[in-house]
Write a protein that holds these residues in place. Structure first.
Motif, PDB file in Angstrom:
ATOM      1  N   PHE A 162      29.088  71.555  54.558  1.00 27.51           N
ATOM      2  CA  PHE A 162      27.808  71.475  55.371  1.00 27.51           C
ATOM      3  C   PHE A 162      26.993  70.330  54.580  1.00 27.51           C
ATOM      4  O   PHE A 162      26.795  70.536  53.287  1.00 27.51           O
ATOM      5  CB  PHE A 162      26.811  72.501  55.305  1.00 27.51           C
ATOM      6  CG  PHE A 162      27.520  73.659  56.067  1.00 27.51           C
ATOM      7  CD1 PHE A 162      27.976  73.737  57.556  1.00 27.51           C
ATOM      8  CD2 PHE A 162      28.245  74.863  55.240  1.00 27.51           C
ATOM      9  CE1 PHE A 162      28.528  74.706  58.122  1.00 27.51           C
ATOM     10  CE2 PHE A 162      28.834  75.746  55.987  1.00 27.51           C
ATOM     11  CZ  PHE A 162      29.194  75.800  57.582  1.00 27.51           C
ATOM     12  N   PRO A 163      26.587  69.231  55.157  1.00 29.13           N
ATOM     13  CA  PRO A 163      26.091  68.242  54.129  1.00 29.13           C
ATOM     14  C   PRO A 163      24.552  68.717  53.607  1.00 29.13           C
ATOM     15  O   PRO A 163      23.973  69.366  54.016  1.00 29.13           O
ATOM     16  CB  PRO A 163      25.591  67.113  55.528  1.00 29.13           C
ATOM     17  CG  PRO A 163      25.633  67.860  56.554  1.00 29.13           C
ATOM     18  CD  PRO A 163      26.680  69.024  56.530  1.00 29.13           C
ATOM     19  N   GLY A 164      24.540  67.659  52.626  1.00 28.36           N
ATOM     20  CA  GLY A 164      23.375  67.973  51.652  1.00 28.36           C
ATOM     21  C   GLY A 164      23.678  67.195  50.289  1.00 28.36           C
ATOM     22  O   GLY A 164      24.302  66.277  50.502  1.00 28.36           O
ATOM     23  N   GLY A 165      22.985  67.804  49.218  1.00 25.80           N
ATOM     24  CA  GLY A 165      23.165  67.302  47.871  1.00 25.80           C
ATOM     25  C   GLY A 165      22.426  67.833  46.898  1.00 25.80           C
ATOM     26  O   GLY A 165      21.826  68.851  47.171  1.00 25.80           O
ATOM     27  N   LYS A 166      22.326  67.366  45.755  1.00 25.66           N
ATOM     28  CA  LYS A 166      21.730  67.923  44.669  1.00 25.66           C
ATOM     29  C   LYS A 166      20.393  67.510  44.569  1.00 25.66           C
ATOM     30  O   LYS A 166      19.940  66.792  44.973  1.00 25.66           O
ATOM     31  CB  LYS A 166      22.369  67.230  43.244  1.00 25.66           C
ATOM     32  CG  LYS A 166      23.768  67.353  43.052  1.00 25.66           C
ATOM     33  CD  LYS A 166      24.055  66.666  41.784  1.00 25.66           C
ATOM     34  CE  LYS A 166      25.747  66.535  41.652  1.00 25.66           C
ATOM     35  NZ  LYS A 166      26.114  65.614  40.696  1.00 25.66           N
ATOM     36  N   LEU A 167      19.708  68.842  44.081  1.00 24.91           N
ATOM     37  CA  LEU A 167      18.225  68.913  44.024  1.00 24.91           C
ATOM     38  C   LEU A 167      17.832  67.976  42.816  1.00 24.91           C
ATOM     39  O   LEU A 167      18.505  68.063  41.711  1.00 24.91           O
ATOM     40  CB  LEU A 167      17.528  70.258  43.891  1.00 24.91           C
ATOM     41  CG  LEU A 167      17.428  71.107  45.213  1.00 24.91           C
ATOM     42  CD1 LEU A 167      18.700  71.635  45.801  1.00 24.91           C
ATOM     43  CD2 LEU A 167      16.711  72.274  44.991  1.00 24.91           C
ATOM     44  N   GLU A 168      16.654  67.147  43.016  1.00 28.39           N
ATOM     45  CA  GLU A 168      16.225  66.328  41.757  1.00 28.39           C
ATOM     46  C   GLU A 168      15.217  67.456  41.061  1.00 28.39           C
ATOM     47  O   GLU A 168      14.687  68.435  41.583  1.00 28.39           O
ATOM     48  CB  GLU A 168      15.405  65.126  42.230  1.00 28.39           C
ATOM     49  CG  GLU A 168      16.464  64.050  42.911  1.00 28.39           C
ATOM     50  CD  GLU A 168      15.868  62.710  43.112  1.00 28.39           C
ATOM     51  OE1 GLU A 168      14.534  62.725  43.358  1.00 28.39           O
ATOM     52  OE2 GLU A 168      16.702  62.000  43.402  1.00 28.39           O
ATOM     53  N   PRO A 169      14.917  67.197  39.776  1.00 27.32           N
ATOM     54  CA  PRO A 169      13.830  68.266  39.152  1.00 27.32           C
ATOM     55  C   PRO A 169      12.488  68.111  39.917  1.00 27.32           C
ATOM     56  O   PRO A 169      12.141  67.058  40.342  1.00 27.32           O
ATOM     57  CB  PRO A 169      13.588  67.203  37.674  1.00 27.32           C
ATOM     58  CG  PRO A 169      14.951  66.488  37.631  1.00 27.32           C
ATOM     59  CD  PRO A 169      15.316  66.154  38.933  1.00 27.32           C
ATOM     60  N   GLY A 170      12.111  69.226  40.292  1.00 32.38           N
ATOM     61  CA  GLY A 170      10.857  69.678  40.810  1.00 32.38           C
ATOM     62  C   GLY A 170      10.956  69.121  42.302  1.00 32.38           C
ATOM     63  O   GLY A 170      10.031  69.666  43.168  1.00 32.38           O
ATOM     64  N   GLU A 171      12.094  69.170  42.870  1.00 32.35           N
ATOM     65  CA  GLU A 171      12.270  68.909  44.323  1.00 32.35           C
ATOM     66  C   GLU A 171      12.624  70.046  45.119  1.00 32.35           C
ATOM     67  O   GLU A 171      13.558  71.168  44.572  1.00 32.35           O
ATOM     68  CB  GLU A 171      13.409  67.890  44.705  1.00 32.35           C
ATOM     69  CG  GLU A 171      13.692  67.513  46.025  1.00 32.35           C
ATOM     70  CD  GLU A 171      14.612  66.492  46.159  1.00 32.35           C
ATOM     71  OE1 GLU A 171      14.253  65.489  46.888  1.00 32.35           O
ATOM     72  OE2 GLU A 171      15.715  66.774  45.699  1.00 32.35           O
ATOM     73  N   SER A 172      11.915  70.639  46.343  1.00 33.80           N
ATOM     74  CA  SER A 172      12.155  71.685  47.065  1.00 33.80           C
ATOM     75  C   SER A 172      13.508  71.566  47.967  1.00 33.80           C
ATOM     76  O   SER A 172      14.062  70.381  47.973  1.00 33.80           O
ATOM     77  CB  SER A 172      11.238  71.926  47.993  1.00 33.80           C
ATOM     78  OG  SER A 172      11.181  70.983  49.225  1.00 33.80           O
ATOM     79  N   ALA A 173      14.298  72.588  48.019  1.00 34.79           N
ATOM     80  CA  ALA A 173      15.482  72.417  48.783  1.00 34.79           C
ATOM     81  C   ALA A 173      15.334  71.610  50.358  1.00 34.79           C
ATOM     82  O   ALA A 173      16.191  70.834  50.582  1.00 34.79           O
ATOM     83  CB  ALA A 173      16.342  73.627  49.073  1.00 34.79           C
ATOM     84  N   GLU A 174      14.382  71.911  50.755  1.00 40.62           N
ATOM     85  CA  GLU A 174      13.808  71.305  52.085  1.00 40.62           C
ATOM     86  C   GLU A 174      13.782  69.740  51.897  1.00 40.62           C
ATOM     87  O   GLU A 174      14.336  68.910  52.606  1.00 40.62           O
ATOM     88  CB  GLU A 174      12.839  71.711  52.581  1.00 40.62           C
ATOM     89  CG  GLU A 174      12.897  73.501  53.043  1.00 40.62           C
ATOM     90  CD  GLU A 174      12.138  74.145  52.128  1.00 40.62           C
ATOM     91  OE1 GLU A 174      12.430  74.145  50.793  1.00 40.62           O
ATOM     92  OE2 GLU A 174      11.395  75.163  52.403  1.00 40.62           O
ATOM     93  N   ALA A 175      13.054  69.329  50.957  1.00 41.73           N
ATOM     94  CA  ALA A 175      12.874  67.856  50.639  1.00 41.73           C
ATOM     95  C   ALA A 175      14.055  67.294  50.158  1.00 41.73           C
ATOM     96  O   ALA A 175      14.295  66.204  50.685  1.00 41.73           O
ATOM     97  CB  ALA A 175      11.632  67.615  49.630  1.00 41.73           C
ATOM     98  N   CYS A 176      15.008  68.069  49.282  1.00 38.29           N
ATOM     99  CA  CYS A 176      16.192  67.339  49.145  1.00 38.29           C
ATOM    100  C   CYS A 176      17.083  67.141  50.403  1.00 38.29           C
ATOM    101  O   CYS A 176      17.683  66.126  50.625  1.00 38.29           O
ATOM    102  CB  CYS A 176      16.926  68.574  48.168  1.00 38.29           C
ATOM    103  SG  CYS A 176      18.574  68.069  47.771  1.00 38.29           S
ATOM    104  N   LEU A 177      17.116  68.138  51.262  1.00 37.58           N
ATOM    105  CA  LEU A 177      17.951  68.003  52.426  1.00 37.58           C
ATOM    106  C   LEU A 177      17.290  66.617  53.208  1.00 37.58           C
ATOM    107  O   LEU A 177      18.033  65.981  53.766  1.00 37.58           O
ATOM    108  CB  LEU A 177      17.855  69.106  53.276  1.00 37.58           C
ATOM    109  CG  LEU A 177      18.576  70.335  52.651  1.00 37.58           C
ATOM    110  CD1 LEU A 177      18.566  71.415  53.453  1.00 37.58           C
ATOM    111  CD2 LEU A 177      20.126  70.116  52.753  1.00 37.58           C
ATOM    112  N   ARG A 178      16.040  66.643  53.551  1.00 40.12           N
ATOM    113  CA  ARG A 178      15.522  65.419  54.014  1.00 40.12           C
ATOM    114  C   ARG A 178      15.954  64.334  53.526  1.00 40.12           C
ATOM    115  O   ARG A 178      16.308  63.133  54.247  1.00 40.12           O
ATOM    116  CB  ARG A 178      13.888  65.508  54.453  1.00 40.12           C
ATOM    117  CG  ARG A 178      13.496  66.456  55.324  1.00 40.12           C
ATOM    118  CD  ARG A 178      12.133  66.406  55.563  1.00 40.12           C
ATOM    119  NE  ARG A 178      11.472  66.904  54.464  1.00 40.12           N
ATOM    120  CZ  ARG A 178      10.723  68.083  54.099  1.00 40.12           C
ATOM    121  NH1 ARG A 178      11.110  69.115  54.699  1.00 40.12           N
ATOM    122  NH2 ARG A 178      10.159  68.297  53.159  1.00 40.12           N
TER     123      ARG A 178
END
Length: 126
Positions: A33-49
Protein backbone atom coordinates in the motif's frame (compact mmCIF):
# COMPACT_ATOMS: atom_id res chain seq x y z
CA UNK A 1 12.53 1.27 14.65
CA UNK A 2 11.55 3.00 11.41
CA UNK A 3 8.10 4.58 11.34
CA UNK A 4 6.32 4.21 8.00
CA UNK A 5 2.83 5.22 6.86
CA UNK A 6 0.68 3.41 4.30
CA UNK A 7 -2.45 4.63 2.51
CA UNK A 8 -5.47 2.44 1.87
CA UNK A 9 -6.99 4.33 -1.08
CA UNK A 10 -10.29 3.02 -2.39
CA UNK A 11 -11.87 4.16 -5.65
CA UNK A 12 -15.58 4.48 -6.48
CA UNK A 13 -15.67 0.84 -7.63
CA UNK A 14 -14.36 -0.36 -4.25
CA UNK A 15 -10.91 -1.21 -5.63
CA UNK A 16 -7.77 -0.47 -3.61
CA UNK A 17 -4.60 1.15 -4.95
CA UNK A 18 -1.51 -1.06 -4.63
CA UNK A 19 1.97 -0.58 -6.06
CA UNK A 20 4.98 -2.82 -6.77
CA UNK A 21 8.43 -1.76 -5.54
CA UNK A 22 10.81 -1.29 -8.46
CA UNK A 23 14.20 -3.01 -8.88
CA UNK A 24 16.94 -1.48 -6.79
CA UNK A 25 14.60 -0.55 -3.93
CA UNK A 26 14.22 -2.35 -0.61
CA UNK A 27 11.53 -5.04 -1.00
CA UNK A 28 11.87 -4.87 -4.81
CA UNK A 29 9.19 -6.82 -6.67
CA UNK A 30 6.80 -6.90 -3.72
CA UNK A 31 3.47 -5.14 -3.64
CA UNK A 32 2.50 -2.63 -0.97
CA UNK A 33 0.00 0.00 0.00
CA UNK A 34 1.73 3.23 -1.07
CA UNK A 35 3.29 5.50 1.52
CA UNK A 36 6.69 6.12 3.03
CA UNK A 37 8.89 6.97 6.00
CA UNK A 38 7.79 9.60 8.48
CA UNK A 39 10.14 12.53 8.91
CA UNK A 40 10.94 13.69 12.48
CA UNK A 41 7.89 15.36 14.02
CA UNK A 42 5.67 14.48 11.05
CA UNK A 43 2.24 12.90 11.51
CA UNK A 44 1.29 9.79 9.53
CA UNK A 45 -1.38 11.79 7.69
CA UNK A 46 1.07 14.54 6.67
CA UNK A 47 3.60 11.90 5.62
CA UNK A 48 1.04 10.22 3.36
CA UNK A 49 0.05 13.48 1.69
CA UNK A 50 3.74 14.30 1.06
CA UNK A 51 4.82 10.81 -0.04
CA UNK A 52 1.93 10.17 -2.45
CA UNK A 53 2.55 13.53 -4.11
CA UNK A 54 6.30 12.80 -4.38
CA UNK A 55 6.10 9.13 -5.37
CA UNK A 56 2.88 8.95 -7.41
CA UNK A 57 2.02 12.56 -8.32
CA UNK A 58 -1.41 12.33 -6.66
CA UNK A 59 -3.17 14.34 -3.98
CA UNK A 60 -4.87 12.29 -1.28
CA UNK A 61 -6.82 13.06 1.89
CA UNK A 62 -6.24 10.64 4.77
CA UNK A 63 -9.48 10.41 6.74
CA UNK A 64 -9.51 7.41 9.12
CA UNK A 65 -6.95 5.38 11.04
CA UNK A 66 -6.88 1.77 9.79
CA UNK A 67 -4.28 0.05 11.98
CA UNK A 68 -0.66 -0.45 12.92
CA UNK A 69 1.68 -3.38 12.40
CA UNK A 70 5.21 -3.90 13.66
CA UNK A 71 7.48 -6.11 11.58
CA UNK A 72 11.06 -7.30 12.09
CA UNK A 73 12.92 -7.64 8.79
CA UNK A 74 16.04 -8.87 10.59
CA UNK A 75 18.39 -5.98 9.80
CA UNK A 76 15.71 -3.40 10.61
CA UNK A 77 12.29 -3.13 12.19
CA UNK A 78 9.37 -1.02 11.04
CA UNK A 79 6.18 0.24 12.57
CA UNK A 80 3.69 0.53 9.71
CA UNK A 81 0.76 2.88 10.35
CA UNK A 82 -2.14 2.62 7.88
CA UNK A 83 -4.85 5.15 7.13
CA UNK A 84 -7.83 5.09 4.83
CA UNK A 85 -7.42 7.92 2.32
CA UNK A 86 -9.48 9.45 -0.44
CA UNK A 87 -8.04 10.06 -3.90
CA UNK A 88 -8.45 13.80 -4.55
CA UNK A 89 -6.69 14.51 -7.84
CA UNK A 90 -3.75 13.79 -10.10
CA UNK A 91 -2.60 11.38 -12.75
CA UNK A 92 -0.48 8.56 -11.35
CA UNK A 93 3.21 8.77 -12.32
CA UNK A 94 5.53 6.29 -10.60
CA UNK A 95 8.99 6.98 -9.16
CA UNK A 96 9.64 4.30 -6.48
CA UNK A 97 7.37 1.70 -8.07
CA UNK A 98 7.34 0.03 -11.48
CA UNK A 99 3.67 -0.88 -11.57
CA UNK A 100 0.37 -0.11 -9.87
CA UNK A 101 -3.09 -1.67 -9.85
CA UNK A 102 -6.56 -0.90 -8.62
CA UNK A 103 -7.44 -4.28 -7.09
CA UNK A 104 -10.67 -5.59 -5.59
CA UNK A 105 -10.37 -6.76 -1.99
CA UNK A 106 -10.92 -10.35 -3.16
CA UNK A 107 -7.98 -10.01 -5.59
CA UNK A 108 -5.41 -8.86 -3.03
CA UNK A 109 -4.48 -12.45 -2.14
CA UNK A 110 -3.17 -12.93 -5.70
CA UNK A 111 -0.34 -10.41 -5.14
CA UNK A 112 2.84 -10.98 -3.14
CA UNK A 113 2.91 -8.20 -0.56
CA UNK A 114 5.79 -6.96 1.58
CA UNK A 115 5.54 -8.83 4.93
CA UNK A 116 4.65 -5.70 6.93
CA UNK A 117 1.62 -5.10 4.66
CA UNK A 118 0.25 -8.67 4.88
CA UNK A 119 -1.80 -8.15 8.10
CA UNK A 120 -3.57 -5.21 6.42
CA UNK A 121 -4.31 -7.36 3.36
CA UNK A 122 -5.84 -9.97 5.67
CA UNK A 123 -7.98 -7.33 7.41
CA UNK A 124 -9.24 -5.97 4.09
CA UNK A 125 -10.13 -9.42 2.77
CA UNK A 126 -12.22 -10.39 5.82
Amino acid sequence: MIEVAAAIIENEQGQILIARRRAGKSQAGLWEFPGGKLEPGESAEACLRRELLEEMNIVIAPYAYFGVNKHDYGSFQIRLIAYHAAFVQGEIRLTDHDEYRWAARSELKHYTFAPADVPFVEQLES
